[in-house]
Design a protein around this motif. Sequence first.
Motif, short mmCIF file in Angstrom:
data_model
loop_
_atom_site.label_atom_id
_atom_site.label_comp_id
_atom_site.label_asym_id
_atom_site.label_seq_id
_atom_site.Cartn_x
_atom_site.Cartn_y
_atom_site.Cartn_z
N LYS A 106 0.84 -1.21 0.00
CA LYS A 106 0.00 0.00 0.00
C LYS A 106 0.87 1.25 0.00
N ARG A 107 2.08 1.15 0.54
CA ARG A 107 2.99 2.29 0.52
C ARG A 107 3.36 2.65 -0.93
N VAL A 108 3.49 1.64 -1.78
CA VAL A 108 3.77 1.91 -3.20
C VAL A 108 2.61 2.69 -3.81
N LEU A 109 1.38 2.33 -3.45
CA LEU A 109 0.21 3.09 -3.93
C LEU A 109 0.25 4.52 -3.43
N ARG A 110 0.65 4.70 -2.19
CA ARG A 110 0.75 6.06 -1.63
C ARG A 110 1.79 6.87 -2.38
N TYR A 111 2.89 6.22 -2.76
CA TYR A 111 3.92 6.90 -3.55
C TYR A 111 3.37 7.29 -4.92
N LEU A 112 2.63 6.38 -5.54
CA LEU A 112 2.05 6.68 -6.86
C LEU A 112 1.07 7.83 -6.79
N LYS A 113 0.30 7.87 -5.70
CA LYS A 113 -0.66 8.96 -5.56
C LYS A 113 0.05 10.31 -5.48
N GLY A 114 1.18 10.35 -4.80
CA GLY A 114 1.92 11.60 -4.66
C GLY A 114 2.73 11.99 -5.88
N THR A 115 2.93 11.05 -6.81
CA THR A 115 3.76 11.33 -7.98
C THR A 115 3.01 11.02 -9.27
N LEU A 116 1.75 11.35 -9.34
CA LEU A 116 0.97 11.09 -10.54
C LEU A 116 1.48 11.84 -11.76
N TYR A 117 2.21 12.92 -11.54
CA TYR A 117 2.71 13.72 -12.65
C TYR A 117 3.94 13.09 -13.31
N LEU A 118 4.56 12.08 -12.69
CA LEU A 118 5.73 11.42 -13.26
C LEU A 118 5.31 10.35 -14.26
N GLY A 119 6.16 10.07 -15.21
CA GLY A 119 5.89 9.02 -16.18
C GLY A 119 6.85 9.12 -17.35
N LEU A 120 6.75 8.19 -18.25
CA LEU A 120 7.56 8.20 -19.46
C LEU A 120 6.80 8.91 -20.57
N ARG A 121 7.52 9.66 -21.34
CA ARG A 121 6.89 10.37 -22.44
C ARG A 121 7.73 10.15 -23.69
N PHE A 122 7.10 9.60 -24.71
CA PHE A 122 7.78 9.35 -25.97
C PHE A 122 7.20 10.29 -27.01
#
Length: 112
Positions: free
Chosen positions: A78-94
Motif C-alpha cells: 500500500k505504501r507503493v500506492l501512496r507513492y504513486l498517488k503523490g507522484t501522478l505527474y511522473l511518467g515516461l513520455r515518448f
Amino acid sequence: MFMPKFKMRHLKDVQYFLGAKPNYDVTKECIVNTKPFRELVGSLMYACWITRPDICTAVNFYSQFQTDATEVQWVGLKRVLRYLKGTLYLGLRFEGIIDVPLLGYAHANFAN
C-alpha cells in the motif's frame, strides 16, 4: 488509477516507495486469500513496465510474497500506492520526430 479498484482513495502520499529496511517477516498469518495482494502486485507490475519504471524495485520485492504475504507486506505494498498517488505527474513520455529516419548499429563478431 489503482486507488478506486482497491478501495484506497484516501491514502496520504509518501516520498519513497520502499522503506529503508523492507520486512521479510512471514511468520504471521497469511493474508493472500483475504486481501487482493496478488491483484495489486499484478496491477503494479503492469504500471512499472508501461509508464512507471521507478517502482520496479518495490514491485519486484513484494512479488516474492505472493503465496505467503502477511499484513506487513500488505502495508508495504500500500505504501507503493501512496507513492504513486503523490507522484501522478511522473511518467515516461515518448515524442515522435517524423523527419528523422530510424538508424541502428550492431556490433557482433560471432565469437571470432
